[in-house]
Design an enzyme around this catalytic site. Structure first.
Site, PDB file in Angstrom:
ATOM      1  N   HIS A  87       0.441  -1.104   0.172  1.00  0.00           N
ATOM      2  CA  HIS A  87      -0.060  -0.147  -0.064  1.00  0.00           C
ATOM      3  C   HIS A  87       0.702   0.918   0.199  1.00  0.00           C
ATOM      4  O   HIS A  87       0.283   2.533   0.118  1.00  0.00           O
ATOM      5  CB  HIS A  87      -1.049   0.054   0.877  1.00  0.00           C
ATOM      6  CG  HIS A  87      -0.556   0.476   2.991  1.00  0.00           C
ATOM      7  ND1 HIS A  87       0.440  -0.790   3.313  1.00  0.00           N
ATOM      8  CD2 HIS A  87      -0.426   1.056   2.909  1.00  0.00           C
ATOM      9  CE1 HIS A  87      -0.110  -0.045   4.652  1.00  0.00           C
ATOM     10  NE2 HIS A  87       0.646   1.234   4.633  1.00  0.00           N
ATOM     11  N   ASP A 223       1.262  -7.662   2.124  1.00  0.00           N
ATOM     12  CA  ASP A 223       1.380  -6.215   2.119  1.00  0.00           C
ATOM     13  C   ASP A 223       2.553  -5.959   1.936  1.00  0.00           C
ATOM     14  O   ASP A 223       3.890  -5.610   2.534  1.00  0.00           O
ATOM     15  CB  ASP A 223       0.753  -5.751   3.234  1.00  0.00           C
ATOM     16  CG  ASP A 223       0.416  -3.907   2.564  1.00  0.00           C
ATOM     17  OD1 ASP A 223       0.578  -3.397   1.826  1.00  0.00           O
ATOM     18  OD2 ASP A 223      -0.304  -3.424   3.650  1.00  0.00           O
ATOM     19  N   SER A 648       3.964   2.354   8.076  1.00  0.00           N
ATOM     20  CA  SER A 648       4.010   1.973   7.238  1.00  0.00           C
ATOM     21  C   SER A 648       4.907   1.384   6.196  1.00  0.00           C
ATOM     22  O   SER A 648       5.895   1.363   6.036  1.00  0.00           O
ATOM     23  CB  SER A 648       2.670   1.953   6.559  1.00  0.00           C
ATOM     24  OG  SER A 648       1.299   1.834   7.129  1.00  0.00           O
TER      25      SER A 648
END
Length: 713
Positions: A87, A223, A648
């Site tokens: 992402h 991810d 992230s």
């Protein structure tokens, strides 16, 4: 340094009997103290402090990077290979995708350096140095009582310090406040602007579960994505050039195939964006009612319109994939935060902390003089601005972040037509306008604008509405669908050539002021400016109150190690691997396996559809060296590391500072974590590095990347 940037939050770091302190904290590596280091060792960490962070020798921190504008990455090879989240790379993957080359749906694999794709506009920043400049700044501003003048003086001194470094396209220097404007650090980065996409799994792996699984556990999402940093001569930062070579980093993180067990040490290093752990009870109330609730409503309306169009057209799906993901992520975060703050009685707990602080202040005359009006400043500052904050949130969400035509008009209005050179205008057209139109659909945006006009009219008090509403109601009798149809019919902004003419021709620019999109944009901007003016005095009171509140808490608890709120600077968090109890009689294990993909897979769902060949690969159980001792493939795992947005892509390290995963999410039950850390509930969700390598090796058949890594088996 942003003059109005405030590092806010309320402390929930107090300990239960018998413990040194909870494992809350996003710690400045330069300031790790004896308490931090002792706790890390107690949890199982074996390397020395200098192996983690050093200002002279290669260290683990040297391998951690800012990826793009708001994520973290980790350097894993001596050829500049970067691991980050899918992402985080999503915008780049989308940017390089087309209907003919749908890298979002199908993934991307490069089998040699020549196949790696340059990503225009993408950068990677390596931390060059962190310098404590608190004494220099505080000595100059300590006697200033007016908070506006104090902040302005600090900002001015910070700019002088940065100017001495010399900001360029390859060096970024900023003086940033920490500890609620009680300390200041000069942060300098080396900026690498030649970054190329190397590997991306298909979205059925990298985004498996979509919005349904976002912020949830258990997760089965791969991810991750892989990029490479390139450098020019002498290994220095450079713009893209075909002759550039892979960057040779100071330090390369070792990658562990050894796995992990329950209660093993876990550590993240990354760039958390923002927390508000010292936020007052009145601030929490404002966040819930006047920021989160309007955001949830407006984004929900916009996203539903986008989603319908994306499901009906692959072209629109590709155009809006990144925008939808970004909007939805913060939308669901706001929903979860409000839920968590209510369930955990955070406002009542904040009030108790404030009462304790008031009692401590009342015990001493000097404290009364220094901190006596702190809580009054905070209460008055927040309660007096609630109505303004709510109206401003509706306007920003509906127009600044909602209808794209308004944002486009504002971009053009921001151009200095007379002062900009021809080269600057050409760059604006190429970098801003071309990229805007690449991912824009006017018919879809027209539907969004209609919906945004309606929700603002219904929710914003008349005295705060943009003046253009009076004209619209008079001319169109409240028919916003008719109004927006006219806007899109008459605006000049749907043509690249006409926009170029506007910014390059003064007469055309003057005519542009009467363009319906420009009139709407300016009217909204004026309303937002007026609302900001209404709030400005109170915001400085809040800033002063929060600065003094933190200083008072530090004085009140002299033996406590208090961490500074996150502000997108490098931080370390330490903790352990482990599951949690989300509700009565329920328990979540600390890892998931490939079995969950087969349980969740649904060919009728756009969120849980998986390529048939990948399902066959999973069913074959040919996991090779990436399987655990039971023969299963572990996909994701939980730690109690303290993270937030910006983390992230952060590397998750084991007790030997070896890479075991990439942090990519938090859990639904603790979405209040930016304001109140909950050690029993709050969890960091990471993708297992063995799953990453499995996808690269077995699905991508890209052994060259595996060969680059410093694997520990």
């Amino acid at each position: 340094m942003n003059l109005k940037k405030r590092v806010c939050a309320l402390l929930l770091l107090f300990v239960v009997a018998g413990q040194a302190y909870a494992d809350e904290g996003m710690w400045v590596l330069k300031e790790l103290n004896k308490q931090n280091l002792a706790r890390m060792k107690e949890l199982g960490f074996t390397p020395s402090y200098k192996q983690v962070y050093s200002e002279t020798d290669p260290c683990v921190a040297n391998a951690v990077v800012i990826f793009g504008g708001g994520c973290t990455g980790i350097t894993v090879s001596d050829q500049g290979l970067i691991f980050t989240n899918h992402h985080c790379g999503f915008g780049a993957i989308q940017q390089l995708s087309s209907v003919e080359h749908d890298y979002l749906k199908d993934g991307f694999v490069s089998q040699n350096l020549s196949e790696e794709l340059p990503v225009p506009g993408l950068s990677v920043r390596y931390l060059h140095e962190t310098v404590d400049v608190s004494d220099r700044i505080n000595s100059e501003i300590s006697g200033i009582s007016d908070e506006f003048k104090r902040l302005a003086a600090a900002d001015s001194i910070g700019r002088v310090i940065c100017d001495s470094i010399g900001n360029t396209e390859f060096v970024s220097a900023d003086v940033i406040p920490f500890y609620n404007n009680n300390k200041y650090f000069l942060i300098v980065y080396d900026v690498y602007r030649d970054v190329r996409m190397v590997f991306a799994p298909p979205s059925s792996i990298g985004k498996f579960g979509g919005d349904t699984d976002n912020w949830m556990w258990p997760r089965h999402t791969g991810d991750f994505s892989i990029f490479r940093v390139y450098a020019g001569k002498d290994n220095k930062p450079a713009e893209y050039n075909a002759d550039n070579k892979p960057y040779q980093p100071k330090y390369v993180a070792e990658v562990s195939l050894q796995g992990y067990q329950d209660k093993d040490y876990a550590m993240t290093i990354g760039f958390p964006g923002s927390t508000d752990r010292y936020l007052s009870s009145w601030g929490v109330q404002q966040r819930i009612e006047n920021s989160n609730k309007p955001r949830i409503e407006v984004r929900g309306i916009k996203q539903a319109i986008w989603k319908d169009a994306m499901l009906a057209s692959d072209e629109i799906r590709i155009k809006y994939a990144s925008k939808y993901a970004g909007s939805s992520n913060y939308w669901k975060n706001s929903i979860g935060m409000n839920r968590g703050l209510a369930n955990l009685n955070v406002i009542e707990r904040k009030k108790k902390e404030e009462a304790d602080f008031a009692a401590w202040v009342a015990q001493d005359e000097q404290r009364k003089e220094k901190y006596g009006n702190v809580l009054e400043l905070l209460e008055k500052g927040y309660t007096s601005t609630n109505e303004y904050r709510q109206a401003a949130t509706y306007l920003m969400e509906a127009f600044s972040s909602g209808a794209e035509i308004v944002r486009l008009a504002r971009m053009i209005q921001s151009v200095d037509v007379d002062g900009s050179t021809s080269e600057e205008k050409d760059a604006f057209m190429k970098e801003r306008i071309e990229s805007f139109f690449k991912d824009y659909d006017p018919a879809l945006d027209q539907k969004v604008l209609t919906a945004m006009m309606k929700v603002v009219k219904e929710r914003v008090p008349e005295q705060f509405l943009p003046d253009i509403y009076k004209q619209i109601d008079k001319k169109y009798k409240g028919d916003y669908e008719k109004y927006t149809a006219d806007v899109f019919k008459k605006t000049k902004l749907l043509s690249y050539d006409q926009i170029e003419s506007i910014i390059k021709n003064r007469k055309q620019y003057d005519k542009f002021k009467k363009d319906p999109a420009a009139e709407l944009s300016l009217s909204v901007l004026i309303s937002l400016f007026e609302l900001q003016q209404f709030m400005s005095d109170a915001e400085y009171d809040i800033s002063k109150g929060e600065r003094l509140y933190f200083a008072g808490l530090k004085e009140m608890h002299p033996d406590e190690a208090l961490s500074s709120d996150a502000n997108f600077t490098m931080r370390l968090s330490y903790g352990s691997i482990g599951g949690y109890k989300p509700y009565d009689a329920g328990w979540y294990d600390f890892y998931t396996t490939e079995k969950g993909i087969l349980e969740k897979e649904n060919p009728a769902s756009d969120e849980f559809w998986v390529q048939p060949e990948y399902l066959d690969l999973i069913r074959s159980k040919d996991f090779g060296p990436y399987a655990n001792e039971n023969g299963d493939l572990q996909l994701c795992f939980l730690t109690n590391n303290d993270i937030t947005g910006g983390n992230s892509g952060s590397p998750v390290f084991d007790k030997n500072a070896r890479l075991i995963g990439l942090a990519f999410d938090g859990n639904w039950e603790a979405m209040s974590g930016d304001i109140a850390f909950e050690p029993d509930l709050q969890r960091c969700i990471g993708v297992d590095i063995r799953y990453v390598l499995f996808v690269v090796d077995k699905w991508g058949k890209c052994s060259r990347l595996i060969d680059e890594l410093k694997l520990v088996k």
